[in-house]
Design an enzyme around this catalytic site. Structure first.
Site, PDB file in Angstrom:
ATOM      1  CG  ASN A   9     -72.093 -27.741  11.080  1.00  0.00           C
ATOM      2  OD1 ASN A   9     -72.722 -27.626  12.138  1.00  0.00           O
ATOM      3  ND2 ASN A   9     -71.507 -26.725  10.473  1.00  0.00           N
ATOM      4  CE  LYS A  11     -73.868 -25.190   8.294  1.00  0.00           C
ATOM      5  NZ  LYS A  11     -73.769 -24.389   7.092  1.00  0.00           N
ATOM      6  CG  HIS A  93     -68.702 -23.294  10.157  1.00  0.00           C
ATOM      7  ND1 HIS A  93     -69.425 -22.300   9.538  1.00  0.00           N
ATOM      8  CD2 HIS A  93     -68.981 -24.435   9.493  1.00  0.00           C
ATOM      9  CE1 HIS A  93     -70.120 -22.838   8.539  1.00  0.00           C
ATOM     10  NE2 HIS A  93     -69.860 -24.128   8.491  1.00  0.00           N
ATOM     11  CD  GLU A  95     -72.885 -21.236   8.663  1.00  0.00           C
ATOM     12  OE1 GLU A  95     -73.175 -21.934   9.657  1.00  0.00           O
ATOM     13  OE2 GLU A  95     -73.148 -21.582   7.493  1.00  0.00           O
ATOM     14  CD  GLU A 163     -67.380 -26.292   5.863  1.00  0.00           C
ATOM     15  OE1 GLU A 163     -68.143 -27.246   5.686  1.00  0.00           O
ATOM     16  OE2 GLU A 163     -67.604 -25.384   6.693  1.00  0.00           O
ATOM     17  N   GLY A 169     -74.243 -23.768   1.741  1.00  0.00           N
ATOM     18  CA  GLY A 169     -75.682 -23.550   1.725  1.00  0.00           C
ATOM     19  C   GLY A 169     -76.200 -22.901   0.449  1.00  0.00           C
ATOM     20  CB  SER A 209     -73.347 -27.039  -1.912  1.00  0.00           C
ATOM     21  OG  SER A 209     -73.866 -25.786  -1.479  1.00  0.00           O
TER      22      SER A 209
HETATM   23  P1  PGA Z   1     -73.869 -27.045   3.556  1.00  0.00           P
HETATM   24  O1  PGA Z   1     -72.971 -26.553   4.807  1.00  0.00           O
HETATM   25  O2  PGA Z   1     -73.541 -28.514   3.349  1.00  0.00           O
HETATM   26  O3  PGA Z   1     -75.268 -26.826   3.989  1.00  0.00           O
HETATM   27  O4  PGA Z   1     -73.447 -26.220   2.383  1.00  0.00           O
HETATM   28  C1  PGA Z   1     -71.668 -27.024   4.985  1.00  0.00           C
HETATM   29  C2  PGA Z   1     -71.074 -26.442   6.245  1.00  0.00           C
HETATM   30  O5  PGA Z   1     -71.254 -25.247   6.502  1.00  0.00           O
HETATM   31  O6  PGA Z   1     -70.399 -27.152   6.997  1.00  0.00           O
END
Ligand code: PGA
Length: 253
Positions: A9, A11, A93, A95, A163, A169, A209
């Site tokens: 992803n 983003k 997601h 976010e 997640e 992140g 992560s």
């Molecule tokens: P990350 O994000 O691997 O940077 O923690 C995962 C995600 O939000 O899909």
């Protein structure tokens, strides 16, 4: 046996210059032992699909609108993603849920639109840190699953990504026991709602992560069929190491 899936992803990251990462990834994995999916920002779907043509890489969107077309400035319909070369779309997601106030019923409506356009939905669920601390994780995940996943999905058209919000992140991850507990719970809920055929064939991804250094131990956890990777999917070398760890992981299913 479920075929494993490594999903990236990107983003809101990536310009045309970064398409070289796709070429490097395709070269490193000409005949991968797992499915590989890259979800770039919408502006890169068409050129990335073109760069991935003839390779083992699949391309996906990061969101779609619930309507098939209409007066929705700035939004993208599922059929447009498919038209640009996407076969998958990430929905719900955390976010999106936070930045755009998306709730389970919005995610479900978007998923129905994606299914109608022939896309596979990667539906995301996950608890906040406060919810985990209050021992509400499985309640939250259960509600997200029943609210966000539409009826009529199949093991081909649905992927579920677990997640935990606090792991995205941050460099922090749940314990392997915590990951296993949630993945086993998701499997059980899918089997109960959709029957064992769909329930057992749906891939469950862990996200939050995931890095080359922790991928192998996470992929050995029961019912973890792959990963949804943010930051570490931006560089072909890192994502490639995660894919290699996934290919070496024990079979699941
Ligand atoms: P990350 O994000 O691997 O940077 O923690 C995962 C995600 O939000 O899909």
């Amino acid at each position: 046996m479920r075929r494993k899936l490594a999903a990236g992803n990107w983003k809101m990251n990536g310009l045309k210059a970064n398409l070289s990462e796709i070429e490097a990834l395709a070269t490193a994995h000409p005949a991968p032992g797992s499915d590989i999916l890259l979800c770039p920002p919408a502006t890169l779907i068409a050129p990335m699909a073109q760069a991935a043509s003839g390779t083992a890489l699949a391309i996906g969107g990061q969101d779609c609108h619930a309507a098939a077309s209409g007066a929705h400035t700035g939004d993208i319909a599922a059929a447009m993603l498919a038209d640009a070369g996407a076969s998958h779309v990430i929905l719900g997601h955390s976010e999106r849920r936070a930045d755009h106030d998306e709730h389970n019923e919005d995610v479900r409506a978007k998923a129905n639109a994606a299914l109608a356009a022939g896309l596979t939905c990667v539906i995301c669920v996950g608890e906040s840190e406060a919810q985990r601390d209050a021992s509400n994780t499985l309640d939250i995940i259960g509600g997200q699953l029943s609210g966000s996943i539409p009826d009529g999905v199949t093991g081909h058209s649905l992927v579920v990504a677990y997640e935990p919000i606090w792991a995205i992140g941050t460099g922090r991850t749940p314990t392997l026991e915590q990951i296993g507990e949630v993945h086993d719970f998701i499997r059980m809920r899918l089997e109960r709602r959709f029957g064992t055929g769909v329930g057992r064939s749906t891939r469950l991804l862990y996200g939050g992560s995931v890095k080359p250094g922790n991928a192998a131990e996470i992929f050995a956890v029961s019912n973890v069929d792959g990963a949804l990777v943010g930051g570490a999917s931006l560089k072909a070398a890192d994502f490639s190491a995660i894919i290699t760890a996934l290919e070496a992981a024990p079979p699941q299913g």
